[in-house]
Motif scaffolding. Structure first.
Motif, PDB file in Angstrom:
ATOM      1  N   ILE A  52      -9.056  -2.917   4.329  1.00 31.47           N
ATOM      2  CA  ILE A  52      -7.669  -2.434   4.261  1.00 31.47           C
ATOM      3  C   ILE A  52      -7.625  -0.920   4.468  1.00 31.47           C
ATOM      4  O   ILE A  52      -6.782  -0.402   5.212  1.00 31.47           O
ATOM      5  N   THR A  53      -8.543  -0.207   3.800  1.00 35.17           N
ATOM      6  CA  THR A  53      -8.611   1.261   3.946  1.00 35.17           C
ATOM      7  C   THR A  53      -8.913   1.639   5.392  1.00 35.17           C
ATOM      8  O   THR A  53      -8.326   2.575   5.946  1.00 35.17           O
ATOM      9  N   ARG A  56      -5.821   0.950   7.627  1.00 37.38           N
ATOM     10  CA  ARG A  56      -4.777   1.953   7.371  1.00 37.38           C
ATOM     11  C   ARG A  56      -5.141   3.296   8.012  1.00 37.38           C
ATOM     12  O   ARG A  56      -4.292   3.953   8.621  1.00 37.38           O
ATOM     13  N   ALA A  59      -4.715   3.027  11.798  1.00 35.42           N
ATOM     14  CA  ALA A  59      -3.294   2.894  12.122  1.00 35.42           C
ATOM     15  C   ALA A  59      -2.569   4.232  11.992  1.00 35.42           C
ATOM     16  O   ALA A  59      -1.720   4.582  12.826  1.00 35.42           O
ATOM     17  N   GLU A  60      -2.902   5.009  10.954  1.00 35.55           N
ATOM     18  CA  GLU A  60      -2.266   6.312  10.754  1.00 35.55           C
ATOM     19  C   GLU A  60      -2.638   7.287  11.874  1.00 35.55           C
ATOM     20  O   GLU A  60      -1.802   8.078  12.328  1.00 35.55           O
TER      21      GLU A  60
END
Length: 262
Positions: A52-53, A56, A59-60
């Motif tokens: 998940i990290t 994210r 994606a950022e």
């Protein structure tokens, strides 16, 4: 008369003592199960945080439009997809372990042709094996079978073959053997991989335990495969043994009664 009274009191005392001891055992079991469950979900949460990290973070970066190079952007998208696939596989294994531990199993027992299953699994894993330079060999006896749920037997064999490929080396080999012997279906999966230290052979069936954590991260292992295998085998009164030596590969031997007896 008085003696009879004392005898009844004593018997009542013994019954109460037995009941209290039984309640103590039950309470201890419940506390242990709660502790195991809490540990399981804590480990599961930790394992899920990593992909998940990563997702994210990538994606950022893509959202910020800081990455102008198209090749780098495509690489990040591929990494996001890979992490998402790993997370999906991990969630699936977590659900499977939870289902097995709660005894929520309704097997569709049938005569499983192990020879056909091995052929299918070799065909499924061949592209992955070739990608990492591993050869797969089947030297099973014809007519091998077991009465069980097909999906359970597929889960066992898939996990063992997958691990044999994952923890192998370049130009490595994996041998699969199956036969019916003495009322049991015996299955062996042997590899030429990195092997397992003697002190860790008993721990590899623990949930989320990995011998080589770095390799598992790279190749996508969830750390739940062997735990699932052991749970399924316990349901069928089967056993699994491992014989391994660091640097010399590993051999897993599974034995399951030919006839399913709940």
């Amino acid at each position: 008369m008085f003696t009879d009274y004392l005898k009844k009191k004593y018997l009542r005392y013994l019954n109460i003592k037995k009941t209290v001891e039984e309640l103590d055992r039950l309470n201890e079991k419940l506390l242990k199960e709660r502790e195991i469950r809490q540990e399981f979900f804590a480990n599961a949460s930790h394992e899920l945080k990593t992909p998940i990290t990563s997702i994210r973070g990538y994606a950022e970066l893509l959202e910020s439009d800081m990455i102008k190079d198209e090749a780098t952007r495509r690489d990040m998208i591929c990494r996001i997809k890979k992490e998402a696939d790993h997370m999906n596989m991990l969630i699936g294994d977590i659900l499977e372990v939870s289902k097995l531990e709660s005894n929520d199993i309704r097997p569709e027992v049938m005569k499983v042709d192990i020879n056909v299953m091995i052929e299918d699994i070799i065909a499924t894993f061949k592209p992955r094996a070739e990608e990492v330079g591993v050869s797969l060999y089947d030297y099973s006896k014809d007519g091998t079978f077991v009465y069980a749920d097909y999906s359970h037997m597929d889960e066992i064999l898939s996990n063992l073959v997958s691990n044999a490929i994952r923890y192998n080396r370049k130009n490595g080999k994996v041998w699969i053997y199956a036969a019916n012997e003495g009322g049991f279906m015996e299955l062996r999966v042997r590899d030429t991989g990195i092997g397992i230290p003697k002190g860790e052979c008993g721990r590899i069936f623990e949930r989320f335990y990995r011998v080589d954590k770095g390799r598992s991260r790279v190749t996508g292992g969830t750390g739940l495969g062997l735990s699932i295998v052991k749970h399924i085998l316990s349901y069928y009164n089967g056993t699994i043994e491992v014989n391994s030596k660091p640097g010399s590969g590993s051999e897993f031997t599974v034995r399951i009664p030919e006839q399913y007896k709940p």
